[in-house]
Design an enzyme around this catalytic site. Structure first.
Site, short mmCIF file in Angstrom:
data_model
loop_
_atom_site.label_atom_id
_atom_site.label_comp_id
_atom_site.label_asym_id
_atom_site.label_seq_id
_atom_site.Cartn_x
_atom_site.Cartn_y
_atom_site.Cartn_z
N CYS A 126 3.19 -2.21 15.95
CA CYS A 126 3.04 -1.99 14.51
C CYS A 126 2.42 -3.22 13.86
O CYS A 126 2.91 -4.33 14.05
CB CYS A 126 4.42 -1.71 13.90
SG CYS A 126 4.40 -1.67 12.10
N GLU A 136 0.82 -1.21 0.00
CA GLU A 136 0.00 0.00 0.00
C GLU A 136 0.85 1.26 0.00
O GLU A 136 1.97 1.29 0.50
CB GLU A 136 -0.94 -0.01 1.21
CG GLU A 136 -2.02 -1.06 1.03
CD GLU A 136 -3.02 -1.10 2.17
OE1 GLU A 136 -4.14 -1.55 1.93
OE2 GLU A 136 -2.69 -0.69 3.29
N CYS A 141 7.64 -7.07 6.99
CA CYS A 141 8.84 -6.54 7.66
C CYS A 141 9.47 -7.65 8.47
O CYS A 141 8.75 -8.46 9.04
CB CYS A 141 8.44 -5.37 8.57
SG CYS A 141 9.86 -4.47 9.25
N ASN A 183 -2.03 4.36 16.63
CA ASN A 183 -3.17 3.91 15.83
C ASN A 183 -3.44 2.45 16.14
O ASN A 183 -2.65 1.59 15.77
CB ASN A 183 -2.87 4.06 14.34
CG ASN A 183 -2.77 5.52 13.95
OD1 ASN A 183 -3.70 6.28 14.17
ND2 ASN A 183 -1.62 5.91 13.41
N LEU A 210 12.08 6.31 17.45
CA LEU A 210 12.71 6.15 18.76
C LEU A 210 11.76 5.46 19.75
O LEU A 210 12.05 4.38 20.24
CB LEU A 210 13.14 7.53 19.28
CG LEU A 210 14.02 7.50 20.53
CD1 LEU A 210 15.35 6.80 20.27
CD2 LEU A 210 14.28 8.91 21.04
N CYS A 268 3.44 8.54 1.18
CA CYS A 268 4.05 7.60 2.11
C CYS A 268 4.28 6.29 1.36
O CYS A 268 3.34 5.61 0.97
CB CYS A 268 3.10 7.43 3.30
SG CYS A 268 3.71 6.31 4.54
N GLU A 290 11.19 -1.94 6.41
CA GLU A 290 12.34 -1.21 6.95
C GLU A 290 13.24 -0.85 5.77
O GLU A 290 13.94 -1.70 5.22
CB GLU A 290 13.06 -2.10 7.98
CG GLU A 290 14.40 -1.60 8.43
CD GLU A 290 14.42 -0.13 8.86
OE1 GLU A 290 13.69 0.24 9.78
OE2 GLU A 290 15.17 0.67 8.23
N CYS A 317 -0.36 5.37 10.04
CA CYS A 317 0.91 4.67 10.30
C CYS A 317 0.65 3.33 10.96
O CYS A 317 -0.12 3.23 11.90
CB CYS A 317 1.75 5.44 11.31
SG CYS A 317 2.29 7.00 10.76
N CYS A 353 8.26 -4.81 15.78
CA CYS A 353 7.88 -3.78 16.75
C CYS A 353 6.47 -4.11 17.24
O CYS A 353 5.57 -4.36 16.44
CB CYS A 353 7.95 -2.41 16.10
SG CYS A 353 9.57 -2.10 15.38
N1 SAH Z 1 10.22 0.63 9.32
C1 SAH Z 1 10.42 2.02 9.37
C2 SAH Z 1 9.44 2.81 8.51
C3 SAH Z 1 8.01 2.36 8.49
S1 SAH Z 1 7.04 2.62 9.94
C4 SAH Z 1 10.37 2.51 10.80
O1 SAH Z 1 10.01 1.73 11.67
O2 SAH Z 1 10.75 3.65 11.02
C5 SAH Z 1 6.66 4.37 9.90
C6 SAH Z 1 6.37 4.95 11.30
O3 SAH Z 1 5.10 4.52 11.79
C7 SAH Z 1 7.39 4.50 12.33
O4 SAH Z 1 7.77 5.58 13.16
C8 SAH Z 1 6.60 3.50 13.13
O5 SAH Z 1 7.18 3.31 14.37
C9 SAH Z 1 5.23 4.13 13.14
N2 SAH Z 1 4.14 3.21 13.52
C10 SAH Z 1 4.08 1.88 13.29
N3 SAH Z 1 2.92 1.38 13.79
C11 SAH Z 1 2.24 2.40 14.34
C12 SAH Z 1 0.97 2.50 14.99
N4 SAH Z 1 0.18 1.44 15.15
N5 SAH Z 1 0.58 3.73 15.41
C13 SAH Z 1 1.37 4.82 15.20
N6 SAH Z 1 2.58 4.78 14.61
C14 SAH Z 1 3.02 3.58 14.16
FE1 SF4 Z 2 8.93 -2.85 10.65
FE2 SF4 Z 2 8.88 -0.17 11.04
FE3 SF4 Z 2 6.75 -1.70 11.69
FE4 SF4 Z 2 8.99 -1.86 13.15
S1 SF4 Z 2 7.64 -0.05 12.91
S2 SF4 Z 2 7.76 -3.60 12.41
S3 SF4 Z 2 10.53 -1.59 11.58
S4 SF4 Z 2 7.57 -1.37 9.64
#
Ligand code: SAH
Ligand code: SF4
Length: 407
Positions: A150, A123, A143, A338, A262, A136, A208, A381, A147
């Site tokens: 996510c 997407e 991935c 989210n 972070l 975006c 990533e 996100c 995390c």
């Molecule tokens: N993998 C990379 C880029 C994709 S994620 C990374 O982790 O930076 C893009 C952003 O969305 C990151 O800061 C991630 O931590 C954040 N993110 C992921 N899941 C989320 C959620 N459920 N709510 C809010 N932010 C989220």
């Molecule tokens: Fe992968 Fe970024 Fe999601 Fe972490 S936040 S699982 S690195 S997409």
């Protein structure tokens, strides 16, 4: 080519996808100039013509947004026919386009299998804002990282996207938004950046990006090429969860803006939320940030911090965040969490986010809360792909209910 109708607010496109590119021919999209010259040599274009032909192709592909060789009117018809016989410049298959009530758009793309795999879907999200529009872009299908907040992290990695697939997300978005110049744009003419709809790119979709460095680099260098798409490197941001050994190369070789996920200010908590922290901890990450090539007060690093209720949102955390970032030219982006079905966290209360933001503001960081966009189409996100998968699962269930399986 069949076109998808403009889709009603908040609904999925009917099943009239844009035609899939023929999978049997190599694509010219995503090749750098040397590769294009080699491709032309391969079909017998004489060496003395190659530079000029490469410049023409580059212009058609990236200034004009051509997706068919027949559009390339300043290239002789015979050569166009040979090109079309050997290569493709088709767009990828677009499965759906959703438009949110706030103007956010989300596209679902299907890419053909690479090697023995199966077709994959990813997407891309477009977020219009006052005076700018941010795309975006995804870098991987799924991935490898996990995390805990996510949803992409709950899906295994299927594969890296190719440079073409990364770049195509930008090309189709510009097609759909009418963002390529119409009519005559003489070759070599300055590319107007005024009035564009896609002004910014963030590598914050699925995946990533620093685990797919070569393809991401190739796509971003083409996107920022001044004779082509011409997106300013200051308007391209790559977000990483903290792949420390690749951070220096990102600055040196792509020189885009950097964002760091972070999300925690103590290693024990970050080990849990962003498990890559066990490999490269907060100290190692911030050291790499301090050494980021090209960093200065006009080119700051964005630190992303997802607000998880009762987990990382105390005012002590806010104060520690400010302390940790001291001396690094930084912006702080607070992201309201989210939620997704089954997610183990809740978003912090609004008052808590504001109190946290206040501490950060007092330390000199401005407007740090990211407003969630496109919630009605699950474009926020960390929610990418999952909802489309869920929707299809629902459709399957509906189908099975309507036509029960035999036996
Ligand atoms: N993998 C990379 C880029 C994709 S994620 C990374 O982790 O930076 C893009 C952003 O969305 C990151 O800061 C991630 O931590 C954040 N993110 C992921 N899941 C989320 C959620 N459920 N709510 C809010 N932010 C989220
Ligand atoms: Fe992968 Fe970024 Fe999601 Fe972490 S936040 S699982 S690195 S997409």
């Amino acid at each position: 080519m069949s076109e998808i109708e403009t889709i009603a607010t908040g609904t999925t496109a009917p099943a009239t996808p844009l035609a899939a590119a023929p999978a049997d021919k190599p694509t010219l999209v995503g090749m750098d100039r040397a590769e294009l010259a080699e491709a032309l040599a391969g079909i017998g274009v004489p060496e003395r013509q190659q530079r000029m032909r490469v410049a023409q192709l580059w212009h058609w592909l990236y200034v004009r947004g051509a997706s068919d060789f027949s559009e390339m009117t300043n290239i002789a018809k015979d050569l166009r026919t040979v090109l079309a016989g050997a290569f493709t410049i088709h767009r990828p298959e677009m499965v759906s386009e959703q438009i949110s009530s706030d103007g956010t758009r989300k596209w679902l793309f299907r890419f053909p299998p690479r090697g023995a795999g199966r077709p994959v879907e990813i997407e891309t999200v477009y977020i219009p804002e006052e005076g700018r529009g941010t795309l975006c872009v995804s870098s991987q299908v799924g991935c490898t990282l996990t995390c805990t907040f996510c949803h992409t992290g709950t899906q295994r990695l299927v594969r890296n996207l190719t440079a073409e697939e990364i770049l195509s997300q930008i090309l189709v978005a510009r097609d759909r938004l009418g963002d390529f110049p119409k009519g005559e744009t003489p070759e070599g003419a300055a590319v107007p950046s005024e009035g564009r709809l896609v002004t910014n790119i963030v590598m914050m979709g699925m995946g990533e990006p620093l685990y797919n460095f070569d393809n991401v680099k190739k796509a971003l260098l083409i996107a920022s090429d001044g004779d082509g798409l011409s997106l300013s490197k200051r308007r391209i941001t790559l977000s990483t969860s903290g792949v420390v050994p690749m951070i220096e190369r990102t600055g040196a070789e792509i020189s885009c803006m950097l964002a760091i996920s972070l999300h925690a200010v103590r290693d024990d908590l970050r080990d849990e939320l962003v498990p890559i922290n066990k490999k490269w901890n907060i100290t190692a990450l911030l050291d790499a940030c301090r050494a980021y090539p090209g960093l200065n007060n006009a080119r700051r690093i964005t630190f992303e911090y997802v607000m998880l209720k009762g987990v990382n949102d105390s005012l002590a955390d806010a104060r520690e965040l400010v302390r940790l970032l001291k001396g690094i030219p930084a912006k702080i982006n607070l992201i309201p969490f989210n939620p997704w079905p089954g997610s183990p966290y809740e978003c912090s209360d609004w008052e808590q986010i504001e109190a946290f933001a206040e501490v950060v503001n007092r330390a000199g960081y401005a407007s740090p809360i990211r407003t969630p966009r496109g919630r009605d189409i699950f474009a926020a996100c960390g929610q990418l792909k999952s909802e489309s998968e869920k929707m299809r699962a629902r459709e399957r269930i509906a189908l099975e209910t309507a036509a029960p399986a035999h036996g």
